[in-house]
Design a protein around this motif. Structure first.
Motif, short mmCIF file in Angstrom:
data_model
loop_
_atom_site.label_atom_id
_atom_site.label_comp_id
_atom_site.label_asym_id
_atom_site.label_seq_id
_atom_site.Cartn_x
_atom_site.Cartn_y
_atom_site.Cartn_z
N MET A 60 0.84 -1.19 0.00
CA MET A 60 0.00 0.00 0.00
C MET A 60 0.88 1.24 0.00
O MET A 60 1.60 1.50 0.97
N GLY A 61 0.87 2.00 -1.08
CA GLY A 61 1.60 3.25 -1.14
C GLY A 61 3.08 3.13 -1.46
O GLY A 61 3.81 4.11 -1.38
N LYS A 68 12.15 -3.97 1.38
CA LYS A 68 10.87 -3.74 2.05
C LYS A 68 9.93 -4.93 1.87
O LYS A 68 9.97 -5.62 0.85
N SER A 69 9.07 -5.12 2.88
CA SER A 69 8.11 -6.22 2.86
C SER A 69 6.95 -5.81 3.76
O SER A 69 7.17 -5.35 4.88
N THR A 70 5.74 -5.98 3.27
CA THR A 70 4.57 -5.61 4.08
C THR A 70 4.50 -6.46 5.34
O THR A 70 4.18 -5.97 6.42
N VAL A 71 4.81 -7.74 5.21
CA VAL A 71 4.76 -8.62 6.38
C VAL A 71 5.82 -8.22 7.40
O VAL A 71 5.55 -8.12 8.61
N LYS A 72 7.02 -7.89 6.92
CA LYS A 72 8.09 -7.49 7.83
C LYS A 72 7.73 -6.18 8.54
O LYS A 72 8.00 -6.02 9.73
N ASP A 73 7.14 -5.26 7.79
CA ASP A 73 6.72 -4.00 8.41
C ASP A 73 5.70 -4.25 9.53
O ASP A 73 5.67 -3.54 10.52
N ALA A 74 4.88 -5.28 9.35
CA ALA A 74 3.82 -5.53 10.34
C ALA A 74 4.32 -6.31 11.55
O ALA A 74 3.94 -6.01 12.68
N VAL A 75 5.16 -7.34 11.33
CA VAL A 75 5.53 -8.20 12.47
C VAL A 75 7.03 -8.31 12.72
O VAL A 75 7.45 -9.02 13.62
N GLY A 76 7.83 -7.62 11.93
CA GLY A 76 9.27 -7.60 12.20
C GLY A 76 10.07 -8.68 11.49
O GLY A 76 11.28 -8.74 11.65
N GLU A 77 9.42 -9.55 10.75
CA GLU A 77 10.20 -10.51 9.96
C GLU A 77 9.48 -10.84 8.65
O GLU A 77 8.27 -10.66 8.53
N TYR A 78 10.26 -11.31 7.70
CA TYR A 78 9.71 -11.65 6.39
C TYR A 78 8.77 -12.85 6.49
O TYR A 78 8.86 -13.64 7.45
N ARG A 326 -2.34 -10.41 -2.54
CA ARG A 326 -1.46 -9.26 -2.70
C ARG A 326 -2.03 -7.96 -2.09
O ARG A 326 -3.23 -7.73 -2.14
N ASP A 327 -1.12 -7.17 -1.56
CA ASP A 327 -1.47 -5.90 -0.93
C ASP A 327 -1.20 -4.74 -1.87
O ASP A 327 -0.22 -4.76 -2.59
N GLY A 328 -2.03 -3.74 -1.80
CA GLY A 328 -1.73 -2.55 -2.57
C GLY A 328 -2.00 -2.71 -4.05
O GLY A 328 -1.69 -1.85 -4.85
#
Ligand code: BMA
Length: 380
Positions: A60-61, A68-78, A326-328
């Motif tokens: 998203m965005g 970068k990884s959406t999952v990593k951004d959310a929980v700290g790991e890929y 998929r996100d975004g």
């Protein structure tokens, strides 16, 4: 002496059972592919590998931010599983139908593999007769591309382009990267040209068998695990109606999304639980791996969806992996879609209630993300 002999016989028996359980459909699969299958079987009691489609490419965005990884951004790991999509590769295009460049995709795949993750690939192939897209359900496509069909030769060229991609997935040392290949997915739906409304069970089976044989025998593609993947079904007969045979399949899966208002309905979790019951039973009998190949709730408008719906539906079923979509991206033509809570999901990440629910899923210990997946050493 007798005791010793009995122990040896016992050992040999258990070795042969294990060999049977851990065997890939393709007897000539690469060592890493065979290890992946065997290790995923062994890992079943340890938890469910967590996957996300296009995780490294955009969210998203953002798009194309290295590391970068959406999952990593959310929980700290890929994530442990990385989903990718080949639609339009058959036309010789440089980008897939969602604008991801195939060259970049190859690098993302190498990155995920280097982290010890699992790669899975879907293929929204265009309509081989009309030139429309995968969602063109004009009848007669499958009939036209199987052996004897008017578009068979052209279709072989399409398969060649997919096979070339798979054979190009190599590490710096030249090692082929194993891939869970999931062609002709959601075939019990009515929205793709290979769906059940547009071809007969026999045509579908022949398409699958031809694709498999063309890849393995004609093109020497031996780095694939093959995933059979309907959408809706209610009975084991329905699940197996289009099954091409044990010698063509490694993974038994299905796709299931949440629709409607989960506050007023338990249909998603009860159906998911019911279908997973059928799936895991058949997988056990056939020594295949069970997986939920696509799931999610677009934009997660019900904040407790992960724990109260998805996890409830999964219950105690032992699955190899699940994959969130998929996100975004743009779903159904124009709507912006998100399946994992992220910084750009409506509001700052910490104040999004779905974000906290996703943390609960992460902390539940039922799912394996990159770190635990890497410890499994899936390719050795
Ligand atoms: C669908 C949607 C489409 C996309 C396709 C292939 O489910 O997300 O927007 O083009 O998958 O990734």
């Amino acid at each position: 002496m007798l005791k010793k002999n009995l122990i040896i016989i016992g050992l040999l028996l258990s070795m042969s059972v294990n060999a049977q359980i851990s065997a890939t459909a393709d007897p000539n699969a690469t060592p890493q592919t065979k290890h992946l299958f065997g290790n995923l079987v062994k890992a079943l009691p340890q938890g469910i590998l967590f996957g996300h489609q296009d995780d490294l490419a955009y969210g998203m965005g953002w798009t194309g931010v290295p590391g970068k990884s959406t999952v990593k951004d959310a929980v700290g790991e890929y994530p442990a599983v990385y989903g990718w999509e080949l639609g339009n590769i058959e036309l010789g295009d440089l980008h897939n139908l969602d604008s991801v460049s195939f060259d970049k995709m190859k690098n993302y795949i190498r990155e995920g593999y280097a982290r010890g993750g699992v790669i899975t690939i879907s293929w929204h192939a265009n309509h081989p007769v009309t030139g429309g897209n995968a969602w063109d359900t004009t009848h007669g496509a499958v009939d036209a591309i199987i052996p004897g069909g008017a578009r068979h030769e052209i279709f072989k060229l399409w398969l060649d382009r997919v096979a070339n991609f798979m054979l190009d997935l190599k590490t710096e040392n030249g090692e082929l990267i194993p891939v869970i290949f999931r062609p002709y997915h959601e075939f019990t739906g009515n929205w793709f040209w290979w769906c059940q409304n547009a071809c007969t069970p026999d045509e579908f089976k022949e398409l699958w068998q031809f694709t498999y044989t063309y890849f393995t025998e004609h093109r020497g593609v031996h780095n694939l695990l093959w995933a059979y993947n309907p959408e809706k079904f209610e009975t084991r007969e329905q699940y197996l109606e289009r099954y091409p045979g044990d010698q063509y399949v490694d993974i038994l899966s299905f796709d299931m999304y949440q629709y409607g208002d989960p506050a007023n309905s338990d249909v998603f979790e009860t159906s998911l639980h019911h279908r997973l019951g059928i799936l895991t039973e058949i997988a056990k009998e056939k020594h295949k791996l069970p997986a939920l190949a696509e799931t999610g709730f677009l934009n997660i408008p019900y904040p407790q969806w992960f724990t109260q719906k998805l996890m409830k539906g999964i219950g105690d079923h032992a699955l190899s992996y699940i994959l969130l979509w998929r996100d975004g991206g743009y779903v159904n033509g124009s709507e912006k879609g998100s399946f994992i809570p992220s910084q750009d999901h409506f509001i700052p990440v910490g104040s999004d209630p779905a974000f906290w629910d996703f943390q609960q899923l992460y902390r539940s210990g039922k799912f394996l993300f990159q770190k635990k997946a890497a410890r499994l050493k899936l390719y050795e």
